[in-house]
Design a protein around this motif. Structure first.
Motif, PDB file in Angstrom:
ATOM      1  N   GLU A 194       7.625  14.356 -32.337  1.00  0.00           N
ATOM      2  CA  GLU A 194       8.603  15.333 -31.835  1.00  0.00           C
ATOM      3  C   GLU A 194       8.052  16.086 -30.628  1.00  0.00           C
ATOM      4  OE1 GLU A 194      12.094  17.811 -31.782  1.00  0.00           O
ATOM      5  OE2 GLU A 194      11.684  15.888 -32.742  1.00  0.00           O
ATOM      6  N   ILE A 208       9.291  24.670 -32.472  1.00  0.00           N
ATOM      7  CA  ILE A 208      10.193  23.538 -32.719  1.00  0.00           C
ATOM      8  C   ILE A 208      11.529  24.034 -33.276  1.00  0.00           C
ATOM      9  CG2 ILE A 208      10.557  21.477 -34.155  1.00  0.00           C
ATOM     10  CD1 ILE A 208       7.557  20.963 -34.066  1.00  0.00           C
ATOM     11  N   GLU A 209      12.591  23.551 -32.694  1.00  0.00           N
ATOM     12  CA  GLU A 209      13.923  23.841 -33.226  1.00  0.00           C
ATOM     13  C   GLU A 209      14.425  22.579 -33.931  1.00  0.00           C
ATOM     14  OE1 GLU A 209      16.543  25.286 -30.244  1.00  0.00           O
ATOM     15  OE2 GLU A 209      15.214  26.955 -29.657  1.00  0.00           O
ATOM     16  N   PRO A 210      14.288  22.544 -35.261  1.00  0.00           N
ATOM     17  CA  PRO A 210      14.614  21.323 -36.008  1.00  0.00           C
ATOM     18  C   PRO A 210      16.062  20.871 -35.800  1.00  0.00           C
ATOM     19  CG  PRO A 210      13.453  22.914 -37.383  1.00  0.00           C
ATOM     20  CD  PRO A 210      13.824  23.629 -36.132  1.00  0.00           C
ATOM     21  N   LYS A 211      16.210  19.583 -35.528  1.00  0.00           N
ATOM     22  CA  LYS A 211      17.546  19.019 -35.323  1.00  0.00           C
ATOM     23  C   LYS A 211      18.166  18.553 -36.633  1.00  0.00           C
ATOM     24  CE  LYS A 211      16.450  17.372 -30.659  1.00  0.00           C
ATOM     25  NZ  LYS A 211      15.064  17.839 -30.640  1.00  0.00           N
ATOM     26  N   ASP A 212      17.332  18.443 -37.664  1.00  0.00           N
ATOM     27  CA  ASP A 212      17.848  18.029 -38.968  1.00  0.00           C
ATOM     28  C   ASP A 212      16.991  18.642 -40.078  1.00  0.00           C
ATOM     29  OD1 ASP A 212      15.482  16.445 -39.146  1.00  0.00           O
ATOM     30  OD2 ASP A 212      16.510  14.799 -38.129  1.00  0.00           O
ATOM     31  N   GLU A 213      17.448  18.438 -41.286  1.00  0.00           N
ATOM     32  CA  GLU A 213      16.776  19.020 -42.448  1.00  0.00           C
ATOM     33  C   GLU A 213      15.367  18.445 -42.639  1.00  0.00           C
ATOM     34  OE1 GLU A 213      17.494  19.467 -47.275  1.00  0.00           O
ATOM     35  OE2 GLU A 213      19.192  18.994 -45.968  1.00  0.00           O
ATOM     36  N   MET A 215      13.193  17.439 -40.330  1.00  0.00           N
ATOM     37  CA  MET A 215      12.233  18.070 -39.424  1.00  0.00           C
ATOM     38  C   MET A 215      11.963  19.512 -39.854  1.00  0.00           C
ATOM     39  SD  MET A 215      10.086  17.866 -37.073  1.00  0.00           S
ATOM     40  CE  MET A 215      10.422  16.195 -36.539  1.00  0.00           C
ATOM     41  N   GLN A 216      12.986  20.185 -40.330  1.00  0.00           N
ATOM     42  CA  GLN A 216      12.807  21.547 -40.825  1.00  0.00           C
ATOM     43  C   GLN A 216      11.799  21.562 -41.981  1.00  0.00           C
ATOM     44  OE1 GLN A 216      16.466  23.459 -41.954  1.00  0.00           O
ATOM     45  NE2 GLN A 216      15.466  25.360 -42.542  1.00  0.00           N
TER      46      GLN A 216
END
Length: 543
Positions: A194, A208-213, A215-216
């Motif tokens: 990422e 980081i701004e997670p694009k999905d659960e 990555m969060q």
């Protein structure tokens, strides 16, 4: 702990107790409670981290043994005698840069000629002896009791329950560590992809701004892991160490089908079956590091610009390899103690222990033999966070049976301290006991020698015992006329006696004071011990 420069010195007024006519006085425990001082070892300076066990409570708010102060104010203008200290342990790195110049050498033996030149019963024992031969991995004693059907039915049943319970626990823990390892590794790889780089910081993670659960979740896992270690590589290294630990338990320690003694060739349950082992106590495997770490705490060469300073100068370290990756045999310990005594040791360090001891009497007899020959035996209390006075928590070897009178007056059993003075100063892992633990000393996150000219932090009562063995060696060096019994009681009586209630076994609901969980109620202090030793040796005070 907070940084050295900003740490508040709360309530560090100290009382003085005059001991004799000299101007030097024993330092008492700081009068006011400093439990609320925000001290954590992770915040120590680098220098403090590597040396905290040598620091001074009054000057540094760290419950060290005042070793540096002792050298600066007491030892600096004195010349002591050489003292032989035996490290009865795993093998040692005899070529280590910080140990090779302080090794005991058997001058009566010619290296490598295959002859017992000095007629001491051991061939080519130049720097000590190896009772394990080429073996290293071993069962625990409970497993051997089950495999060999040792003792009576009650003992066998107790051992069987222990083995089955612990094997199941180890299997479960191994699975959990495997899951943790894979989860962290997967998260690490996803975040690297990422970010588009191979290394990252907590700040990078936070950005980081997670694009999905998924990555969060990855960011959350790694953020949590970085609260334990400085890097994910170190986290994975720790997890791998845990995996190896539980794998060893399953493959060797609790495996009833394993026989680690086979290649040694003796009967370990026959004390008269001698002539086994060899004269080379060098560690066999890279992870056989325990004896090297212990040796450095006692006597790593001081002020040579390398690594660490041992507690004691004027020492020669005798290595006796008798502790495998599993439980030691009573026979090896008994013979190892006798070997050390017969070859001139004045202090023996035993950083080992076990819950079952089928031939404990062999060891008791060896300890008495050491006492008869004026040798002090310093023993680690163990790392179960348990009360050793309870019959449910036996720890061998000890110096009494069923909490009864001591079999001899030459054994010191040592619990471990952490670096924070106050309620958290007893290490979470340390065993304790008013009858079975004599004193406490620095044992958590101790920096010392490792095989291959390396250095590392390790924690355990295994690290606290050699700290005290080092203090004992100092006393025996500068006051050689004092007996082993006198040295024992000087160490016990000269320590600092904190008033703080301490947390036991890491359980905040269980607290007590040191006088309730140890015989002396004190933490060892080298500065005080040397002052008291001087006063005892000159007749100014009596023990």
């Amino acid at each position: 702990m907070t940084s050295f420069f900003s740490r508040p010195l709360i309530g560090l007024s100290a009382g003085l107790v005059l001991m004799g006519c000299g101007s030097t006085a024993l330092v008492s425990t700081p009068i006011e409670n400093i439990d609320t001082t925000p001290l954590k070892i992770s915040d120590l300076s680098d220098t403090e981290k590597k040396n905290w066990g040598h620091l001074d409570l009054v000057a540094d708010t760290i419950p060290g043994m005042s070793v540096d102060k002792a050298y600066a104010e007491i030892i600096k203008n004195k010349k002591g005698e050489t003292v032989i200290v035996t490290v009865l342990d795993s093998g040692m790195d005899l070529d280590h840069e910080d140990l090779k110049n302080v090794l005991w050498t058997n001058k009566g033996e010619k290296p490598g000629d295959g002859i017992d030149n000095d007629k001491n019963g051991y061939v080519d024992d130049i720097h000590g002896y190896n009772f394990l031969g080429k073996s290293y991995n071993e069962q625990l004693e409970a497993t051997r009791i089950v495999r060999l059907k040792l003792g009576d039915a009650a003992l066998q049943a107790k051992a069987k329950t222990k083995v089955e319970t612990e094997y199941a626990k180890a299997s479960q823990q191994k699975q959990q560590y495997e899951q943790i390892f894979q989860t962290v590794k997967n998260a690490d790889e996803a975040v690297k992809k990422e970010l588009g780089k191979d290394t990252y910081t907590k700040k990078d993670l936070a950005g980081i701004e997670p694009k999905d659960e998924a990555m969060q979740q990855n960011v959350g896992i790694l953020t949590q892991m970085l609260s334990y270690e400085d890097s994910i590589d170190k986290v994975l290294e720790q997890v791998e160490e845990g995996l190896k630990y539980f794998s060893d338990q399953l493959n060797y320690n609790y495996n009833v089908d394993f026989n680690g003694r086979k290649e040694v060739g003796d009967n370990p349950y026959d004390i008269t079956d001698l002539g086994y082992g060899n004269g080379n106590p060098q560690n066999l495997e890279e992870d056989e590091s325990h004896g090297t770490h212990v040796a450095g705490i006692i006597g790593a060469e001081r002020n040579n610009g390398k690594g660490v300073n041992g507690v004691a100068n004027n020492v020669k370290i005798m290595s006796v390899r008798a502790v495998p990756n599993g439980d030691e045999y009573d026979k090896d310990i008994a013979l190892g103690i006798r070997y050390a005594v017969d070859n001139g040791a004045k202090v023996i360090n035993g950083s080992f222990g076990k819950a079952f001891s089928p031939n404990a009497q062999w060891v008791y007899d060896a300890i008495k033999y050491a006492a008869d020959n004026d040798v002090l035996f310093v023993h680690a209390a163990g790392n179960d966070g348990a009360d050793l006075d309870s019959p449910a928590n036996p720890n061998f070897p000890n110096d009494q049976v069923n909490n009864g009178p001591e079999i001899s007056d030459n054994v010191l059993t040592v619990g471990a301290l952490a670096s924070k003075y106050g309620s958290e100063m007893v290490a979470v892992f340390s065993n304790y006991g008013n009858v079975n633990v004599d004193v406490f000393a620095p044992g958590d996150e101790i920096y010392s020698t490792m095989p291959g000219n390396e250095y590392e932090f390790q924690g355990g009562t295994s690290m606290a015992a050699p700290a005290v063995a080092g203090v004992a060696a100092l006393i025996r060096s500068y006051y050689p006329k004092l007996t082993a019994s006198q040295v024992k009681h000087i160490i016990m009586e000269s320590g600092l006696a904190p008033r703080a209630k301490v947390i036991l076994g890491g359980d905040t609901s269980k607290t007590s004071t040191l006088d309730e969980i140890s015989t002396s109620g004190k933490i060892v202090n080298a500065y005080n011990a040397l002052i008291m030793a001087d006063n005892v040796s000159t007749g100014k005070i009596k023990l």
